[in-house]
Design an enzyme around this catalytic site. Structure first.
Site, PDB file in Angstrom:
ATOM      1  N   LYS A   1      20.512 105.013  52.197  1.00 25.15           N
ATOM      2  CA  LYS A   1      21.022 105.760  51.046  1.00 25.15           C
ATOM      3  C   LYS A   1      20.228 105.266  49.845  1.00 25.15           C
ATOM      4  CE  LYS A   1      25.922 106.030  52.486  1.00 25.15           C
ATOM      5  NZ  LYS A   1      27.183 105.231  52.483  1.00 25.15           N
TER       6      LYS A   1
ATOM      7  N   GLU B   1      34.159 115.233  52.297  1.00 22.29           N
ATOM      8  CA  GLU B   1      32.840 115.626  52.801  1.00 22.29           C
ATOM      9  C   GLU B   1      32.910 116.902  53.634  1.00 22.29           C
ATOM     10  OE1 GLU B   1      30.827 112.371  54.705  1.00 22.29           O
ATOM     11  OE2 GLU B   1      30.695 111.234  52.847  1.00 22.29           O
TER      12      GLU B   1
HETATM   13  P1  PGA Z   1      30.544 106.834  50.479  1.00 24.06           P
HETATM   14  O1  PGA Z   1      30.615 106.609  52.035  1.00 24.06           O
HETATM   15  O2  PGA Z   1      31.898 107.382  50.109  1.00 24.06           O
HETATM   16  O3  PGA Z   1      30.384 105.445  49.897  1.00 24.06           O
HETATM   17  O4  PGA Z   1      29.429 107.743  50.136  1.00 24.06           O
HETATM   18  C1  PGA Z   1      29.870 107.298  52.978  1.00 24.06           C
HETATM   19  C2  PGA Z   1      29.655 106.404  54.173  1.00 24.06           C
HETATM   20  O5  PGA Z   1      30.376 105.393  54.331  1.00 24.06           O
HETATM   21  O6  PGA Z   1      28.760 106.645  54.949  1.00 24.06           O
HETATM   22 ZN    ZN Z   2      29.431 104.389  56.046  1.00 20.88          ZN
END
Ligand code: PGA
Ligand code: ZN
Length: 431
Positions: free
Chosen positions: A338, A206
């Site tokens: 999300k 990220e």
């Molecule tokens: P992810 O994790 O890799 O599943 O997108 C992001 C998060 O835990 O906030």
């Molecule tokens: Zn998370």
């Protein structure tokens, strides 16, 4: 009314180089909307699944089956529907796949369609997406307070640290613009400290620094040093936020921090996190215990719920029913939103309103696999959700989301920034 005239799905590639789904929607009077499905790496076991081909080609990650069902099954079903009727379109998608984890057409297919329809509706209404969202859901737009990753760990950095995200928040900035300046200083100060010590191993998924620390707490110490090196007093304008993502290293009340080979039970985990919160200016903790440790989440919230923002991500997977249960049990006081965890915009909105009504904070969030799609910046701003989590301060799929907020700032004005107002019930606001 403006009816949907076409849906076209294509394969594009995400920030990790994996195939993903992009959907274009057109309407009869020339409206157009486009959206892309993101993808997680540290996924909750109760979230909507990504439909992928499996097998060995493209490491099983191809999306040809999903794209073919979008073009051949979903398209005929939603063509002719009103682009403004988001709930009805989403209900039609769910009717095609009523399985709890959306295994038939896939959460990745659904989210791309659902968001593309939202974009097309905004286009027909001749409004930027955030303004359309504000109008459609009767909200006042406000730029969110970001959580920005400085060090990446967990599933995003070869498990180099057990804790997944070491982030900063800048509730003391007077505008989104000033928040970006301060974050930039902290981000590069952290990188310089690691480089000087020979502990900089690269960039995590990220965009945060991929560190070579000896312990998880070492990351916290270094983060405090970076805040100071950037000329800020830790805990004043700048505070720390963690995504423990505990399901990645804990199960059935047993936790194992591999970096320091430390085994703990729920009680010891809570004690360790509690000590960190005393020693460092931590204002927010996500998934402090694993997704199956409800007793741990309740105990943690009981002790820290009036001082810290406690976010359920893997624990709640943007699911309104799970949020409702956690509200009743007092197992968190905030939820990560999300859209792809639940599948459709309408379901995510239900979760949003459910949480807000209970006085919970909502943090709109990206996934670790992202693209140039900036829908979430508009969702966070249009809803006036208060907070946005996108990853770090590097890599274009991350910066695109922050930069989109700066464009909205030009119209909204610098004063329309949530800043610390969104840190309800935390020591930061009480001080
Ligand atoms: P992810 O994790 O890799 O599943 O997108 C992001 C998060 O835990 O906030
Ligand atoms: Zn998370």
């Amino acid at each position: 009314m403006s009816s949907i005239s076409s849906l076209h799905a294509r394969r594009i590639w995400d920030s990790r180089g994996n195939p993903t789904i992009e959907v274009d929607i057109t309407t009869e009077n020339g409206g157009f909307g486009r959206a892309v499905a993101p993808a997680g790496a540290s996924r909750g076991s109760r979230e909507a699944i990504d439909l992928r081909d499996g097998g060995t080609f493209l490491r099983g990650k191809n999306v040809s089956k999903a794209i073919s069902s979008l073009n051949n099954i979903v398209a005929p079903k939603i063509c002719g529907m009103d682009v403004f009727a988001q709930n009805e379109v989403d209900a039609a998608l769910i009717a095609l796949d009523p399985s709890p984890l959306k295994e038939v057409i896939g959460g990745n297919s659904m989210v791309a369609v659902s968001l593309a329809v939202l974009h097309a509706a905004a286009h027909v209404a001749d409004k930027p997406l955030y303004q359309y969202i504000a109008q459609h859901y009767n909200r006042i737009p406000i730029l969110p307070l970001p959580e920005i990753q400085i060090f990446g760990g967990g599933a995003h950095a070869g498990r180099r640290t057990d804790i997944q995200d070491f982030m900063v928040m800048v509730p003391g900035a007077s505008s989104f613009d000033e928040m970006m300046e301060i974050t930039s200083e902290v981000y590069f100060a952290a990188g310089d400290i690691l480089a000087q010590r020979g502990q900089l191993a690269g960039i995590a998924d990220e965009g945060g620094w991929w560190p070579n620390f000896d312990s998880n707490e070492h990351a916290l110490e270094t983060l405090v040093m970076a805040i100071e090196k950037a000329g800020e007093k830790p805990g004043d304008k700048v505070v720390i936020s963690l995504d423990v993502a505990a399901s990645e290293f804990g199960k059935a009340g047993q936790y194992h921090l591999a970096l320091e080979d430390r085994k703990m039970n729920t009680e010891q985990m809570i004690a360790m996190l509690g000590k960190w919160c005393l020693d460092y200016p931590i204002v927010s903790i996500e998934d402090p215990l694993s997704e199956d440790d409800t007793d741990g989440m309740i105990a943690f919230t009981k002790i820290f719920g009036d001082k810290l923002q406690i976010i359920g991500d893997d624990y709640l997977v943007t699911n309104a029913k799970l949020v409702e249960q956690a509200i009743a049990e007092k197992a968190c006081n905030a939820v990560l939103l999300k859209v792809n965890q639940i599948g459709t915009v309408s379901e995510a909105m239900r979760t949003f309103f459910e949480a807000e009504e209970a006085g919970w904070q909502v943090v709109v969030s990206a996934r670790s696999g992202e693209t140039e799609d900036v829908s979430i910046s508009h969702i966070a701003t249009g809803l006036g959700a208060g907070q946005l989590k996108v990853g770090s301060f590097q890599r274009s799929e991350r910066m695109a989301k922050w930069n989109e907020c700066l464009r909205m700032q030009d119209t909204l004005g610098a004063a329309q920034y949530a800043a610390g107002s969104s840190l309800k019930n935390t020591w930061w606001q009480q001080n």
